[in-house]
Enzyme design. Structure first.
Site, PDB file in Angstrom:
ATOM      1  N   ASP A 116       0.832  -1.207   0.000  1.00  0.00           N
ATOM      2  CA  ASP A 116       0.000   0.000   0.000  1.00  0.00           C
ATOM      3  C   ASP A 116       0.871   1.263   0.000  1.00  0.00           C
ATOM      4  O   ASP A 116       1.857   1.333   0.736  1.00  0.00           O
ATOM      5  CB  ASP A 116      -0.855  -0.037   1.278  1.00  0.00           C
ATOM      6  CG  ASP A 116      -1.946   1.007   1.290  1.00  0.00           C
ATOM      7  OD1 ASP A 116      -2.811   0.962   0.399  1.00  0.00           O
ATOM      8  OD2 ASP A 116      -1.945   1.859   2.202  1.00  0.00           O
ATOM      9  N   GLU A 131      14.379 -15.644   0.397  1.00  0.00           N
ATOM     10  CA  GLU A 131      14.724 -16.767   1.295  1.00  0.00           C
ATOM     11  C   GLU A 131      13.691 -17.886   1.193  1.00  0.00           C
ATOM     12  O   GLU A 131      13.927 -18.995   1.640  1.00  0.00           O
ATOM     13  CB  GLU A 131      14.734 -16.306   2.764  1.00  0.00           C
ATOM     14  CG  GLU A 131      15.856 -15.378   3.134  1.00  0.00           C
ATOM     15  CD  GLU A 131      15.596 -14.751   4.511  1.00  0.00           C
ATOM     16  OE1 GLU A 131      14.750 -15.257   5.275  1.00  0.00           O
ATOM     17  OE2 GLU A 131      16.236 -13.725   4.787  1.00  0.00           O
TER      18      GLU A 131
HETATM   19  C1  BGC Z   1      -5.452   2.266  -0.487  1.00  0.00           C
HETATM   20  C2  BGC Z   1      -6.595   3.066  -0.024  1.00  0.00           C
HETATM   21  C3  BGC Z   1      -6.243   3.636   1.338  1.00  0.00           C
HETATM   22  C4  BGC Z   1      -4.906   4.366   1.314  1.00  0.00           C
HETATM   23  C5  BGC Z   1      -4.368   4.554   2.687  1.00  0.00           C
HETATM   24  C6  BGC Z   1      -4.448   3.377  -0.673  1.00  0.00           C
HETATM   25  O1  BGC Z   1      -3.608   3.284  -1.591  1.00  0.00           O
HETATM   26  O2  BGC Z   1      -5.668   1.549  -1.664  1.00  0.00           O
HETATM   27  O3  BGC Z   1      -7.790   2.365  -0.007  1.00  0.00           O
HETATM   28  O4  BGC Z   1      -7.223   4.539   1.725  1.00  0.00           O
HETATM   29  O5  BGC Z   1      -3.952   3.673   0.601  1.00  0.00           O
HETATM   30  O6  BGC Z   1      -3.932   3.349   3.213  1.00  0.00           O
END
Ligand code: BGC
Length: 541
Positions: free
Chosen positions: A209, A256
């Site tokens: 993310d 790993e």
């Molecule tokens: C996720 C979102 C989220 C944000 C913060 C993004 O890229 O896909 O849904 O709100 O990151 O974590």
């Protein structure tokens, strides 16, 4: 040597709270997913990616993690996660889980400890706690804005009422999502452990993310330009060179393990060359191609984006990925149904332009055939295979996305693309839950698009996806090579091995070449002409 699976996999994104609810509380859960896994086998995808299901107060639908090693009771428990991974593997489906390293929840134990610790303490050093500007520290440390709206800093007594008002903490997203300090070795070590924990449990990879935001520019300088994440802009909070050390470290951990575990970056950066830096041989494996997702419905733009993203990835030996939808953007059916198709990926409310979903579906189906005909790896977001449109008339009082609240009710946010799945038209909540409970209501239009209305139905969007996935596999299109073909300005045309893919984007009908066999088309082809807003796969040899 066998080709690594992630080079050509089609990966299905499951948004757990909206996929299948086994308990009747209105929220999807892990056992619900396990029950529906055979559906994904039937569709023909290779892997699933699950959005976060970890312990969370759900201030951002689980992208605010309070404990990375615990499953939130809303979704089940760790044994359910284990069963899901095992069942998926039995069905020959790989499993990718979401990793949220930029920020924790403010309910993570680290943040709670930080709030009751002194400025300068090791507890505060795991986050960005900084003294305020102005005489009494009453101004935020810099002028950064939160992606969801409002300032990116909160003065700490807003959070816990201790009366210590000297410091502010950084949150690029919601006030309940404090950013971690990735210059801190303890933070790095913790995530090493998190990776190992899930790898040991058997996951095949991680979707990372906001992979471009972990490291911030030294001194956290002011930034006066736009910083909306989904637009791939630059700034001291995005895409700093130091972030690559983190991925080199993670890559060593993945290496790993056996079984080609992989990392996919969610990184909205300035251009394909910057993105490819994340895909150097000792970093991540793939990255979402958001340029493709964001492309307007325009043939020249598609040609340019396909060529430039493939060239940038090839230079580092990485495959290109293709994506039209996810849980953050307007669904493609509705996006392509706007007056200026594809011009915006922001969610829509009743006051906004209402898309023409019929035209949008035609284009979304054509775009899907273009996407699945390209070499590389592709993503399908739950419901995309049904042609589900965005819910654009959701009552405001039901909205849950923090974007809605933090923007002062000016941006409706992303709830409209996160509506519960449509399984059986005649069942309560369209089969999403056993008793009709659902955390958000489905719009009326979803009933006739439900799975049981489409499976086995000639010409349905589900059958289009199923056929395309089967053919793509049979003809190894994901491992093919692309050669451009010149047909007409409004037609995106390329050969991939034995298949010619043509997509007519807003052009006049074009004659198909003599003597070729139509393998698949997004709209019926009866007179040897490819109509506007349609795609076809032809066998040329
Ligand atoms: C996720 C979102 C989220 C944000 C913060 C993004 O890229 O896909 O849904 O709100 O990151 O974590």
């Amino acid at each position: 040597m066998a080709v690594e699976w992630w080079r050509d996999a089609v990966i299905y994104q499951i948004y757990p709270r909206s996929f299948a609810d086994s308990t009747g509380d209105g929220y999807g859960d892990l056992p619900g997913i396990v029950e529906r896994l055979p559906y994904l086998r039937q569709l023909g995808v290779d892997a699933v990616w699950l959005s976060p299901f970890y312990l969370s107060p759900m201030a951002d639908a689980g992208y605010d993690v309070a404990d990375y090693l615990t499953v939130d009771p809303l979704f089940g428990d760790l044994a359910d996660a284990q069963r899901l991974i095992e069942r998926a593997h039995e069905l020959d489906l790989r499993v990718i889980v979401d990793l949220v390293p930029n920020h924790t929840s403010d309910e993570h134990k680290w943040f709670r400890q930080a709030l009751v610790s002194e400025p300068g303490s090791v507890e505060r050093a795991r986050y960005h706690f900084v003294d305020g500007r102005g005489e009494g520290g009453e101004l935020p440390p810099n002028n950064w804005k939160s992606i969801f709206g409002g300032p990116a800093w909160t003065r700490i007594d807003d959070a816990d009422g201790t009366g210590d008002r000297t410091q502010w903490y950084l949150h690029l997203f919601d006030v309940k999502q404090p950013d971690l300090n990735w210059d801190n070795e303890e933070v790095r070590q913790h995530f090493d452990d998190v990776l190992r924990f899930w790898l040991d449990l058997g996951v095949d990879g991680f979707r990372v993310d906001v992979a471009h935001s972990l490291v911030k520019a030294d001194g956290l300088p002011d930034w006066d330009e736009e910083q909306a994440m989904l637009d791939g802009l630059v700034g001291p909070m995005w895409d700093q060179d130091g972030v690559h050390d983190v991925y080199r470290r993670w890559r060593k951990i993945l290496d790993e393990y056996d079984g080609d575990r992989s990392l996919v970056a969610e990184a909205w950066v300035a251009d394909p060359e910057r993105l490819a830096l994340y895909l150097r041989p000792d970093e991540m494996h793939t990255a979402f191609n958001f340029e493709f997702l964001d492309c307007r419905w325009d043939a020249a733009e598609y040609r340019e984006i396909i060529a430039s993203t493939m060239a940038a990835d090839e230079a580092v030996g990485a495959p290109t990925t293709w994506v039209l939808n996810n849980h953050d953007v307007l669904r493609s059916v509705s996006r392509f149904g706007l007056t200026d198709p594809g011009s915006s990926h922001e969610g829509l409310g009743s006051e906004d332009e209402q898309p023409d979903n019929e035209a949008g579906l035609r284009r979304a189906r054509a775009a899907a055939l273009m996407m699945l005909g390209l070499p590389g790896s592709a993503y399908v977001y739950q419901g995309e295979e049904l042609g589900l449109p965005e819910h654009t008339t959701l009552p405001d009082e039901l909205r849950q996305d923090p974007t809605w609240f933090r923007s002062g009710f000016t941006r409706v946010g992303r709830d409209g693309c996160r509506i519960p799945m449509a399984w059986e038209a005649a069942e309560p909540a369209l089969g999403f839950s056993p008793n009709g409970a659902r955390w958000l209501p489905q719009p009326d239009a979803y009933a006739e698009l439900a799975v049981d209305q489409q499976v086995g139905e000639d010409g349905s969007t589900w059958e289009l996806y199923r056929s395309a996935l089967a053919l793509r596999k049979e003809l190894a299109l994901g491992r093919g090579t692309l050669e451009w073909v010149d047909v007409a300005d409004d037609v995106v045309a390329f050969d991939n091995g034995p298949v010619r893919v043509l997509t007519n984007v807003l052009g006049s009908p074009v004659a198909l070449p003599e003597g070729c066999e139509v393998l698949l088309s997004s709209t019926p082809i009866d007179d040897g002409m490819l109509p506007t807003d349609a795609s076809v796969w032809l066998r040329t040899s």
